[in-house]
Design an enzyme around this catalytic site. Structure first.
Site, mmCIF file in Angstrom:
data_model
loop_
_atom_site.group_PDB
_atom_site.id
_atom_site.type_symbol
_atom_site.label_atom_id
_atom_site.label_comp_id
_atom_site.label_asym_id
_atom_site.label_seq_id
_atom_site.Cartn_x
_atom_site.Cartn_y
_atom_site.Cartn_z
ATOM 1 N N GLY A 124 0.939 -1.217 0.147
ATOM 2 C CA GLY A 124 0.044 -0.018 -0.042
ATOM 3 C C GLY A 124 0.962 1.325 0.082
ATOM 4 O O GLY A 124 1.792 1.479 0.562
ATOM 5 N N ARG A 141 -5.864 -1.997 8.403
ATOM 6 C CA ARG A 141 -5.726 -3.527 7.949
ATOM 7 C C ARG A 141 -6.053 -4.352 9.029
ATOM 8 O O ARG A 141 -7.271 -4.184 9.555
ATOM 9 C CB ARG A 141 -4.348 -4.122 7.357
ATOM 10 C CG ARG A 141 -4.543 -4.359 5.831
ATOM 11 C CD ARG A 141 -3.255 -5.386 5.368
ATOM 12 N NE ARG A 141 -2.144 -4.850 5.165
ATOM 13 C CZ ARG A 141 -1.395 -5.200 4.305
ATOM 14 N NH1 ARG A 141 -1.637 -6.299 3.462
ATOM 15 N NH2 ARG A 141 -0.200 -4.929 4.278
#
Ligand code: ADP
Length: 319
Positions: free
Chosen positions: A12, A172
């Site tokens: 990411g 996450r």
């Protein structure tokens, strides 16, 4: 002897990745090394999207969000044949070492390259702060500020309508963005893996707030944990609070990195180059007690995130 060093960003994207890239390139050039960038993470490495760069490449990027060399995901990088191809590409360009900026997934890829005999160093770049080996990752501080700016705005409208707002944030499987933004916003509740939902006490609190005619209630929730729309329905039924949900989503990833992230990226980038030049290969850069250190990748990957007990206590005390 290391003469040529390549840098890639992977996983990411995070604000401050460019500042880290800039630092690696400048510190490498300062030490007389040839510097290369690899576009699109491990995908670009395997394809050979590799380019030599000079100092001009790093002009005006310290303040830019995202990553100018882009990021990509390549699940196939787990396969030994693909790792072999990657090593071959690096050797084709006579590159002697690779710096990977990303999270634990990126570190796993670096470990595979190290096991194949290629010298590497990792730098933690992710907004999630989910890398156990470091106290903080590049991008976390900026994402936290972004969340706070958004929650401040939501508070204005929530307060104008006497609403309860449930705000889902990224992370996450790590609750740090939720916990720290909850602390910074004085949220009525924070729900994260380290601080689970206690429905009864939440409903009791919201009923009391409603009875006291409080203007709004803010609940901050980590992603991948609960269905916030279901929770909103339950809150309305149990407390009478008009409740709305907001998923902040990818806007948390973007934006100009705050000074803290730029400085952290500069400290970590220079450390990555010095680790390589000192022959301390196959390590990752970590922030520990405000010191920047190197830790062997395998050791870093074996570490587990511990719940932050003091933070949990503080949140409970201040809610
Ligand atoms: P992060 O680095 O932020 O944790 P990911 O988990 O998406 O992000 O990993 C980024 C990339 O790292 C993946 O797309 C893949 O190319 C590589 N990677 C992830 N896990 C592994 C693994 N177990 N072995 C080799 N490479 C991996």
């Amino acid at each position: 002897m290391i003469r040529r060093i390549a840098v890639l960003t992977s996983g990411g994207d995070a604000p401050g990745m460019n500042a880290a890239l800039r630092t690696c390139i400048r510190a490498g050039l300062y030490n007389g090394k040839e510097m290369y960038v690899i576009y699109d993470g491990y995908k670009g490495l395997v394809k050979g999207n590799i380019h030599q760069v000079n100092k001009d490449f790093t002009a005006d990027i310290i303040n830019r969000g995202g990553t100018i060399i882009r990021s990509a995901r390549l699940p196939e990088f787990k396969e030994p044949e693909v790792v072999k191809q990657a090593v071959q590409r690096l050797q084709d360009y006579e590159i002697d070492a690779l710096i990977g900026i990303g999270g634990d997934g990126t570190y796993r890829g670096l470990l595979d390259l190290a096991k194949a005999g290629f010298p590497v160093v990792g730098i933690p770049g992710t907004i999630d702060n989910d890398v156990a080996s470091t106290d903080e990752t590049i991008g976390f501080a900026t994402a936290l500020n972004t969340i706070c700016e958004c929650v401040d705005k939501i508070k204005d409208t929530s307060g104008s309508h006497q609403r309860c707002s449930i705000i889902e944030v990224m992370g996450r499987h790590c609750g740090d963005l939720a916990m720290y933004s909850g602390l910074a916003e004085g949220a009525e509740a924070v729900i994260s893996s380290d601080h689970p939902l206690k429905e009864d006490s939440l409903f009791r609190k919201l009923r009391k707030m409603k009875a006291q005619n409080k203007s709004h209630a803010i609940l901050i929730v980590s992603e991948n944990l609960i269905d916030i729309n279901e929770l909103a329905k339950r809150i309305e039924a149990e407390t009478g609070f008009d409740t709305r949900t907001e998923v902040l989503g990818r806007l948390q990833r973007g934006g100009t990195p705050v000074a803290h992230d730029r400085i952290l990226a500069s400290r970590m980038g220079t450390k990555a180059i010095s680790l390589l030049l000192e022959g301390n290969h196959n390590q990752v850069v970590c922030l520990r007690n405000n010191e920047i250190i190197g830790v062997p990748i395998e050791e870093a990957l074996s570490m587990k995130r511990e719940p932050k007990e003091n933070l949990i206590k503080m949140i409970d005390m201040l809610q």
